[in-house]
Scaffold this motif. Structure first.
Motif, PDB file in Angstrom:
ATOM      1  N   SER A 160      25.526  24.974   2.073  1.00 49.63           N
ATOM      2  CA  SER A 160      25.600  23.512   2.002  1.00 49.63           C
ATOM      3  C   SER A 160      26.912  23.004   2.591  1.00 49.63           C
ATOM      4  O   SER A 160      27.963  23.633   2.428  1.00 49.63           O
ATOM      5  CB  SER A 160      25.482  23.046   0.546  1.00 49.63           C
ATOM      6  N   ASP A 161      26.839  21.843   3.267  1.00 49.59           N
ATOM      7  CA  ASP A 161      28.063  21.291   3.858  1.00 49.59           C
ATOM      8  C   ASP A 161      28.769  20.297   2.935  1.00 49.59           C
ATOM      9  O   ASP A 161      29.881  19.863   3.229  1.00 49.59           O
ATOM     10  CB  ASP A 161      27.761  20.627   5.203  1.00 49.59           C
ATOM     11  N   GLU A 162      28.138  19.910   1.817  1.00 44.84           N
ATOM     12  CA  GLU A 162      28.777  19.035   0.835  1.00 44.84           C
ATOM     13  C   GLU A 162      28.668  19.676  -0.548  1.00 44.84           C
ATOM     14  O   GLU A 162      27.658  20.313  -0.858  1.00 44.84           O
ATOM     15  CB  GLU A 162      28.119  17.652   0.809  1.00 44.84           C
ATOM     16  N   LYS A 163      29.699  19.499  -1.353  1.00 48.52           N
ATOM     17  CA  LYS A 163      29.695  20.045  -2.704  1.00 48.52           C
ATOM     18  C   LYS A 163      30.560  19.159  -3.601  1.00 48.52           C
ATOM     19  O   LYS A 163      31.245  18.240  -3.131  1.00 48.52           O
ATOM     20  CB  LYS A 163      30.207  21.483  -2.714  1.00 48.52           C
ATOM     21  N   TYR A 164      30.535  19.463  -4.872  1.00 47.07           N
ATOM     22  CA  TYR A 164      31.305  18.690  -5.856  1.00 47.07           C
ATOM     23  C   TYR A 164      32.805  18.774  -5.580  1.00 47.07           C
ATOM     24  O   TYR A 164      33.342  19.856  -5.290  1.00 47.07           O
ATOM     25  CB  TYR A 164      31.002  19.211  -7.248  1.00 47.07           C
ATOM     26  N   ASP A 165      33.449  17.628  -5.662  1.00 43.29           N
ATOM     27  CA  ASP A 165      34.906  17.559  -5.609  1.00 43.29           C
ATOM     28  C   ASP A 165      35.333  16.450  -6.568  1.00 43.29           C
ATOM     29  O   ASP A 165      34.837  15.322  -6.457  1.00 43.29           O
ATOM     30  CB  ASP A 165      35.407  17.257  -4.188  1.00 43.29           C
ATOM     31  N   PRO A 166      36.219  16.741  -7.523  1.00 44.05           N
ATOM     32  CA  PRO A 166      36.567  15.722  -8.537  1.00 44.05           C
ATOM     33  C   PRO A 166      37.186  14.472  -7.951  1.00 44.05           C
ATOM     34  O   PRO A 166      37.149  13.408  -8.588  1.00 44.05           O
ATOM     35  CB  PRO A 166      37.551  16.460  -9.453  1.00 44.05           C
ATOM     36  N   GLU A 167      37.734  14.539  -6.727  1.00 48.34           N
ATOM     37  CA  GLU A 167      38.371  13.372  -6.125  1.00 48.34           C
ATOM     38  C   GLU A 167      37.516  12.733  -5.038  1.00 48.34           C
ATOM     39  O   GLU A 167      37.351  11.518  -5.002  1.00 48.34           O
ATOM     40  CB  GLU A 167      39.739  13.764  -5.555  1.00 48.34           C
ATOM     41  N   THR A 168      36.974  13.546  -4.129  1.00 47.22           N
ATOM     42  CA  THR A 168      36.270  12.980  -2.974  1.00 47.22           C
ATOM     43  C   THR A 168      34.753  12.902  -3.160  1.00 47.22           C
ATOM     44  O   THR A 168      34.093  12.128  -2.478  1.00 47.22           O
ATOM     45  CB  THR A 168      36.571  13.822  -1.721  1.00 47.22           C
ATOM     46  N   ASN A 169      34.185  13.696  -4.054  1.00 47.78           N
ATOM     47  CA  ASN A 169      32.732  13.689  -4.237  1.00 47.78           C
ATOM     48  C   ASN A 169      32.378  13.977  -5.698  1.00 47.78           C
ATOM     49  O   ASN A 169      31.694  14.955  -6.011  1.00 47.78           O
ATOM     50  CB  ASN A 169      32.084  14.726  -3.321  1.00 47.78           C
ATOM     51  N   PRO A 170      32.825  13.134  -6.630  1.00 49.45           N
ATOM     52  CA  PRO A 170      32.651  13.434  -8.053  1.00 49.45           C
ATOM     53  C   PRO A 170      31.215  13.274  -8.546  1.00 49.45           C
ATOM     54  O   PRO A 170      30.870  13.791  -9.614  1.00 49.45           O
ATOM     55  CB  PRO A 170      33.577  12.425  -8.738  1.00 49.45           C
ATOM     56  N   GLU A 171      30.364  12.557  -7.813  1.00 49.15           N
ATOM     57  CA  GLU A 171      28.995  12.327  -8.279  1.00 49.15           C
ATOM     58  C   GLU A 171      28.054  13.482  -7.969  1.00 49.15           C
ATOM     59  O   GLU A 171      26.981  13.583  -8.550  1.00 49.15           O
ATOM     60  CB  GLU A 171      28.451  11.032  -7.665  1.00 49.15           C
ATOM     61  N   ASN A 172      28.445  14.348  -7.050  1.00 51.87           N
ATOM     62  CA  ASN A 172      27.604  15.499  -6.710  1.00 51.87           C
ATOM     63  C   ASN A 172      27.872  16.629  -7.700  1.00 51.87           C
ATOM     64  O   ASN A 172      28.599  17.581  -7.417  1.00 51.87           O
ATOM     65  CB  ASN A 172      27.879  15.963  -5.284  1.00 51.87           C
ATOM     66  N   THR A 173      27.275  16.526  -8.869  1.00 53.96           N
ATOM     67  CA  THR A 173      27.452  17.549  -9.908  1.00 53.96           C
ATOM     68  C   THR A 173      26.382  18.641  -9.818  1.00 53.96           C
ATOM     69  O   THR A 173      26.254  19.456 -10.717  1.00 53.96           O
ATOM     70  CB  THR A 173      27.391  16.908 -11.303  1.00 53.96           C
ATOM     71  N   PHE A 174      25.649  18.681  -8.726  1.00 57.36           N
ATOM     72  CA  PHE A 174      24.528  19.615  -8.596  1.00 57.36           C
ATOM     73  C   PHE A 174      24.914  20.875  -7.830  1.00 57.36           C
ATOM     74  O   PHE A 174      24.477  21.973  -8.144  1.00 57.36           O
ATOM     75  CB  PHE A 174      23.366  18.908  -7.895  1.00 57.36           C
ATOM     76  N   ILE A 175      25.767  20.699  -6.805  1.00 56.51           N
ATOM     77  CA  ILE A 175      26.185  21.816  -5.973  1.00 56.51           C
ATOM     78  C   ILE A 175      27.702  21.856  -5.938  1.00 56.51           C
ATOM     79  O   ILE A 175      28.345  20.895  -5.493  1.00 56.51           O
ATOM     80  CB  ILE A 175      25.638  21.675  -4.536  1.00 56.51           C
ATOM     81  N   SER A 176      28.301  22.943  -6.418  1.00 51.47           N
ATOM     82  CA  SER A 176      29.764  23.044  -6.434  1.00 51.47           C
ATOM     83  C   SER A 176      30.270  24.205  -5.600  1.00 51.47           C
ATOM     84  O   SER A 176      31.471  24.474  -5.579  1.00 51.47           O
ATOM     85  CB  SER A 176      30.269  23.185  -7.876  1.00 51.47           C
ATOM     86  N   THR A 177      29.377  24.917  -4.907  1.00 50.12           N
ATOM     87  CA  THR A 177      29.771  26.008  -4.019  1.00 50.12           C
ATOM     88  C   THR A 177      29.044  25.859  -2.687  1.00 50.12           C
ATOM     89  O   THR A 177      27.937  25.306  -2.624  1.00 50.12           O
ATOM     90  CB  THR A 177      29.428  27.386  -4.616  1.00 50.12           C
ATOM     91  N   THR A 178      29.652  26.361  -1.629  1.00 46.12           N
ATOM     92  CA  THR A 178      29.018  26.302  -0.308  1.00 46.12           C
ATOM     93  C   THR A 178      27.785  27.191  -0.259  1.00 46.12           C
ATOM     94  O   THR A 178      26.758  26.825   0.320  1.00 46.12           O
ATOM     95  CB  THR A 178      30.011  26.728   0.773  1.00 46.12           C
ATOM     96  N   ILE A 179      27.852  28.368  -0.883  1.00 47.46           N
ATOM     97  CA  ILE A 179      26.746  29.314  -0.885  1.00 47.46           C
ATOM     98  C   ILE A 179      26.052  29.260  -2.240  1.00 47.46           C
ATOM     99  O   ILE A 179      26.703  29.332  -3.285  1.00 47.46           O
ATOM    100  CB  ILE A 179      27.241  30.740  -0.599  1.00 47.46           C
ATOM    101  N   ASN A 180      24.742  29.131  -2.226  1.00 50.80           N
ATOM    102  CA  ASN A 180      23.944  29.060  -3.447  1.00 50.80           C
ATOM    103  C   ASN A 180      22.703  29.927  -3.320  1.00 50.80           C
ATOM    104  O   ASN A 180      22.187  30.157  -2.213  1.00 50.80           O
ATOM    105  CB  ASN A 180      23.527  27.609  -3.721  1.00 50.80           C
ATOM    106  N   GLY A 181      22.221  30.399  -4.454  1.00 51.85           N
ATOM    107  CA  GLY A 181      20.984  31.150  -4.471  1.00 51.85           C
ATOM    108  C   GLY A 181      19.783  30.220  -4.396  1.00 51.85           C
ATOM    109  O   GLY A 181      19.824  29.070  -4.840  1.00 51.85           O
ATOM    110  N   VAL A 182      18.693  30.706  -3.838  1.00 54.58           N
ATOM    111  CA  VAL A 182      17.466  29.936  -3.671  1.00 54.58           C
ATOM    112  C   VAL A 182      16.288  30.773  -4.149  1.00 54.58           C
ATOM    113  O   VAL A 182      16.209  31.980  -3.882  1.00 54.58           O
ATOM    114  CB  VAL A 182      17.242  29.542  -2.188  1.00 54.58           C
TER     115      VAL A 182
END
Length: 355
Positions: free
Chosen positions: A126-148
């Motif tokens: 993923s190219d976007e992930k959780y960041d407490p300052e720049t992207n605090p609303e994306n609480t779904f993906i917090s790592t670039t690599i995720n299992g599927v």
């Protein structure tokens, strides 16, 4: 963890493509149009208009029945896929998903109109992930690599010997297994339409030897599966965990076994979660569920209950879904997602020995 996932993914692709190289090849392209299941409050408010769309490229091969399990499973397709997905909101971003799969046909796989279902574990980038300052609303993906974990149900129609069209529904789950939090994950049902091209359909030959008689038996195995776990977004610390299991596997027929396990869990995050440095880090559980066997590979589904849980930091029930690969009749490896209801607990990276 990223290096481990990348290495496992590379091995997965190499092993799959080497087996595909000896069989009839087909190439597919499909379009997906989906929606996010509203399993979390932010999805019902901040991301109400998010509308995932994407494309999928597929490389697959028909099994010939040379291995008995292929005849047992009605000559399934095996393959790898690469998909691009746009979540429909700049805060959620885009993802590239790669997976390997087995596609099982219902009824005669040679019918012009045929139906299939697919199971496909994989990895997303993923190219976007959780960041407490720049992207605090994306609480779904917090790592670039995720299992599927993905599954589908498709209808196929053979237009010509070379060309087929298909359509149906796909369900995709994304999660990092609580390696880092927040990790609500995504659950995405999608409608899909596509086409499949086979360059050399006349070269396909099928082994129709009868399947050997099945003899019921029970086998036992032991497994050790380490994990890495995060607790909350305010705490950057990673905690070590492991699962040690003893399994009894009752093979019911060529396809299905019943897998029961006694699990010992160690989780080093429990003292910090309870605020008690002397808290017990161990739990014991019993789990039971079906195991679908396809040659050296199998898919395991289990529901478990903690029979010993001195620190009540999680639900009393747990479930896991996992993949195993047997390199020999005795040694195997694999991974599984363990969760409490809809909340991921850990990803178990296991090695084991079957008696």
């Amino acid at each position: 963890m990223k290096k481990i996932v990348s290495i496992l993914l590379l091995l997965m692709v190499v092993l799959t493509t080497s087996s595909l190289a000896q069989r009839q090849k087909s190439f597919g392209l499909a379009y997906r149009n989906g929606w996010l299941l509203k399993h979390h409050e932010e999805l019902r408010t901040a991301f109400v208009d998010a509308h995932p769309v994407g494309f999928e490229f597929t490389y697959l091969s028909k099994t010939t029945g040379d291995d008995e399990w292929e005849r047992v499973w009605n000559y399934p397709d095996i393959g790898i896929s690469l998909a691009y997905l746009n979540y429909g909101d700049s805060r959620l971003g885009q993802a590239l998903v790669t997976s390997f799969f087995i596609q099982k046909y219902i009824g005669n796989p040679d019918n012009r109109l045929r139906f299939s279902f697919k199971i496909a574990p994989g990895v997303s980038f993923s190219d976007e992930k959780y960041d407490p300052e720049t992207n605090p609303e994306n609480t779904f993906i917090s790592t670039t690599i995720n299992g599927v974990m993905e599954g589908n149900f498709l209808a196929h129609y053979q237009l010509t010997p070379h060309m087929a069209v298909n359509g149906g529904i796909v369900f995709t789950h994304y999660s990092n297994g609580a390696v880092q939090v927040p990790n609500s994950g995504f659950n995405i049902p999608s409608l899909t339409v596509g086409m499949l091209y086979t360059p050399n359909p006349d070269q396909y030959k099928r082994n129709t030897d009868p399947v050997g008689a099945f003899q019921r038996r029970t086998r036992f195995s032991v497994q050790f599966a380490p994990s890495v776990k995060a607790y909350n977004e305010e705490d950057p610390k990673k905690y070590f965990a492991f699962t040690a299991s003893v399994n009894a596997i009752r093979y019911l027929n060529h396809k299905v076994a019943l897998n029961g396990s006694a699990d010992v869990f160690y989780n080093s995050s429990i003292p910090d979660r309870t605020g008690d440095p002397g808290a017990n880090r161990f739990r014991l559980g019993l789990a039971l569920g079906p195991e679908l066997t396809t040659g050296p590979n199998s898919v395991v589904f289990q529901l478990g209950y903690y029979v010993y849980r001195p620190e009540e930091v999680d639900k009393s029930f747990y479930w896991r879904i996992g993949i195993k690969h047997h390199f020999t009749d005795h040694f195997f490896t694999g991974f599984a997602l363990k969760a409490h209801l809809g909340k991921a607990d850990v990803i178990e990276w296991g090695v084991g020995y079957r008696l």
